[in-house]
Design a protein around this motif. Sequence first.
Motif, PDB file in Angstrom:
ATOM      1  N   TYR A 277      49.743  40.261  34.273  1.00 19.82           N
ATOM      2  CA  TYR A 277      50.076  40.005  35.327  1.00 19.82           C
ATOM      3  C   TYR A 277      49.945  40.369  36.893  1.00 19.82           C
ATOM      4  O   TYR A 277      50.892  41.212  36.722  1.00 19.82           O
ATOM      5  CB  TYR A 277      50.931  38.446  35.375  1.00 19.82           C
ATOM      6  N   VAL A 296      41.549  42.716  42.916  1.00 21.89           N
ATOM      7  CA  VAL A 296      42.107  41.813  42.769  1.00 21.89           C
ATOM      8  C   VAL A 296      42.830  41.756  44.358  1.00 21.89           C
ATOM      9  O   VAL A 296      43.889  42.645  44.377  1.00 21.89           O
ATOM     10  CB  VAL A 296      42.851  41.852  41.913  1.00 21.89           C
ATOM     11  N   GLU A 313      49.857  33.804  45.028  1.00 28.04           N
ATOM     12  CA  GLU A 313      48.688  33.634  43.929  1.00 28.04           C
ATOM     13  C   GLU A 313      49.301  34.661  42.809  1.00 28.04           C
ATOM     14  O   GLU A 313      49.137  35.564  43.139  1.00 28.04           O
ATOM     15  CB  GLU A 313      47.392  33.508  44.391  1.00 28.04           C
ATOM     16  N   HIS A 315      47.265  36.330  39.384  1.00 34.23           N
ATOM     17  CA  HIS A 315      45.998  37.010  38.707  1.00 34.23           C
ATOM     18  C   HIS A 315      46.206  37.558  37.143  1.00 34.23           C
ATOM     19  O   HIS A 315      47.526  38.160  37.282  1.00 34.23           O
ATOM     20  CB  HIS A 315      45.751  37.792  39.462  1.00 34.23           C
TER      21      HIS A 315
END
Length: 391
Positions: A277, A296, A313, A315
């Motif tokens: 993550y 990312v 956020e 990911h």
Amino acid sequence: MSDISGSRILIVDDAPENIDILSNALQSFKCIAALNGEKALKIAKGSNPPDLILLDIMMPGMDGFEVCRQLKENPDTQDIPVIFITGKTDVEDETRGLDLGATDFIPKPISTPVVYARVKNHLEFSQAKKKLKIQYEESVLQNKFITDSINYAKRIQTAILPSAGDFQNLFPDSFLLFLPKDIVSGDFYWCGEHEGKKIVAVADCTGHGVPGAFMSMIGNTLLNDIVYAKQISKPDSILAELDSGIIDELNKDLHEGTLDGMDISVCMIDQQTEKIYFAGAYRPLYYQYNGELFEVKGTKKSIGDNRKSVVFELHEIPFQKNLLLYLFSDGFTDQNDSEGKKFGSGKLKQILSEHADKAIQEQFQILHKAFLEHKSSEAQRDDVTFLGIRI
């Protein structure tokens, strides 16, 4: 204007009448006399040396040139201004005297206003020079004290950051490029493991040097508390806690104008569940997956920016063997070359893509070389931290 009224003038001449003329012209100063070179040197090297010397050239025994030479070779007397009083006006004689260290020439017959004016000017210049020398020596001592303090701060910062051994133990197939712009760094990196989950972060604090280093130490302390005391391992939650912690630590509710904080990328790797993550605060993650380089982007909010209220956020990164992860501060891509052109993310992506199949330490060497060649003789503009990890 400098106070030169109490200055001591040494008049060196084998003719007493010339000494009298010069003493009368310089009545506002304390005049002492020597009839020969040997006596002049003894006075100059004594416990109460003169502030300026008026020196005749043509004297029996030791002439003025030799007196001047010995004065300028002696560290105790070399800074005393020497003005030649002479009937010798040849260019060769003046050149010789100036080469020996004399500050001026006054021709005979003596003009008392000219003598007074030149002596006054040279005394003021000499006094100003002495003050500058004292100020310079004081600044050197102050600089040494400051530098010693910063070097000690570097030792503290180095002790706080994970050691190379700790980093390699946690991520055996990895590299770390850490290039502070100054003695201490506003960048910092962090790594740790909690309940089988490996966590790594790269942060770029506001500023660099000492202010950035203070912020990095706050950030490091907060990350330790978040992961180990509060047992938080998800990167988005880590960033939320870090953001709240920085705002609290800097009392930003009371000082709304402050923008101190950091941009940071955080990655969590759980090899047991094969989960990776990532969350970022204005910093991205690059990773190589199936031979292709992906980026990312992080959330558009800096840690500690209390003007924004956003959710960081989270990911999930596809897990596979030999996956490559790259976390870095913007000091690498923002470095300019001699023409002002930045290294840039495009060039970085190209290098990473071209050398993805190489060993991780070879990638380190390639990146480091590329950075140094791009920077060339230009000053490093920011702290640089670059982490590469092969899963």
